[in-house]
Write an enzyme that holds these catalytic residues in place. Structure first.
Site, PDB file in Angstrom:
ATOM      1  N   ASP A  67      -0.714 -10.120  -7.202  1.00 62.20           N
ATOM      2  CA  ASP A  67      -0.416  -9.553  -8.525  1.00 62.20           C
ATOM      3  C   ASP A  67      -1.520  -8.636  -8.763  1.00 62.20           C
ATOM      4  OD1 ASP A  67      -2.642 -11.407  -8.850  1.00 62.20           O
ATOM      5  OD2 ASP A  67      -1.685 -12.358 -10.379  1.00 62.20           O
ATOM      6  N   TYR A  69      -5.041  -6.506 -10.324  1.00 62.84           N
ATOM      7  CA  TYR A  69      -6.318  -7.160 -10.776  1.00 62.84           C
ATOM      8  C   TYR A  69      -6.175  -7.263 -12.384  1.00 62.84           C
ATOM      9  CZ  TYR A  69      -8.021  -5.009  -6.277  1.00 62.84           C
ATOM     10  OH  TYR A  69      -8.194  -4.861  -5.057  1.00 62.84           O
ATOM     11  N   PHE A  80      -4.075  -3.837  -4.117  1.00 64.66           N
ATOM     12  CA  PHE A  80      -5.363  -3.737  -3.562  1.00 64.66           C
ATOM     13  C   PHE A  80      -6.433  -2.297  -3.986  1.00 64.66           C
ATOM     14  CE2 PHE A  80      -3.056  -6.159  -0.530  1.00 64.66           C
ATOM     15  CZ  PHE A  80      -4.084  -7.370  -0.298  1.00 64.66           C
ATOM     16  N   HIS A 189      -5.813 -13.718   4.489  1.00 64.09           N
ATOM     17  CA  HIS A 189      -6.048 -12.631   3.366  1.00 64.09           C
ATOM     18  C   HIS A 189      -7.234 -11.927   3.619  1.00 64.09           C
ATOM     19  CE1 HIS A 189      -6.488 -10.950  -0.748  1.00 64.09           C
ATOM     20  NE2 HIS A 189      -5.202 -11.165  -0.637  1.00 64.09           N
TER      21      HIS A 189
END
Length: 222
Positions: A67, A69, A80, A189
């Site tokens: 989701d 920031y 990202f 991740h």
């Protein structure tokens, strides 16, 4: 509020999703949040930026985030990515470190990944909005139906895409992708908590370009 005309060929694919009952309820929910002066990220005009910058036809690579920031000034509609001038978040810093190791590309001083999007990299989050200071707050809304439908559409209607699935959450979406038609690259991740457990050293960026080249597609200038 939500549901808008995308000014490229995504519009034909997304309009039926905007018309679904689940999406209409999501739109009403976000309208209510706005009415209540709840701070939602990214800004309204940036919610669909990933689609606006990477047309359906030109999409070659999908990088799936969870989701947006949830702090001020960070989210701008691309997974990202942060706007130019904003401090680079730790996960993106690790992405840049892996890129440097993989392709000897010096770490960028900007966290703005629009340059990737303009080359056909769809930087897609599973949920396209989040409440300020509340990570995952919209993770169980109808955004999931919407973005899973997008992944399914890409899998069904495109050929030879590369899907970069970093972390367990992203890897759950692999069931939506036809691996006989597309390349799926999985790892841990890039977060500081997990990057050393399988993200670093994957060489996903060079593997992506090797695959694109093999299928006579323009490589990504990472």
């Amino acid at each position: 509020m939500v549901g808008r005309t995308i000014n490229n060929d995504w519009s034909a694919y997304l309009q039926p999703l905007f018309e679904q009952v689940s999406f209409q309820k999501l739109s009403q929910f976000l309208d209510q949040q706005e009415f209540n002066n709840t701070c939602i990220f990214p800004p309204k005009d940036d919610i669909f930026k990933a689609f606006e910058l990477s047309s359906f036809e030109k999409t070659k690579v999908v990088i799936l985030g969870q989701d947006p920031y949830h702090n001020d000034h960070q989210a701008h509609g691309l997974s990202f990515s942060v706007p130019d001038g904003v401090k680079i978040p730790p996960s993106l810093r690790n992405i840049y470190k892996e890129l440097e190791t993989d392709l000897n590309i010096a770490q960028n001083t900007s966290g703005d990944l629009q340059r990737w999007a303009s080359q056909g990299v769809l930087l897609l989050n599973s949920a396209l909005t989040v409440e300020k200071n509340s990570p995952g707050s919209h993770a169980k809304t109808a955004w999931i139906n919407f973005t899973e439908s997008v992944i399914t559409l890409l899998s069904e209607h495109k050929q030879n895409l590369v899907f970069l699935l970093w972390g367990a959450h992203a890897q759950q979406k692999s069931k939506l992708i036809d691996s006989s038609k597309h390349l799926i690259l999985c790892s841990s991740h890039p977060s500081p908590f997990s990057a050393h457990r399988g993200f670093f050293g994957t060489k996903h960026f060079s593997k992506t370009n090797d695959y694109l080249k093999m299928h006579n597609q323009q490589t990504i200038n990472w």
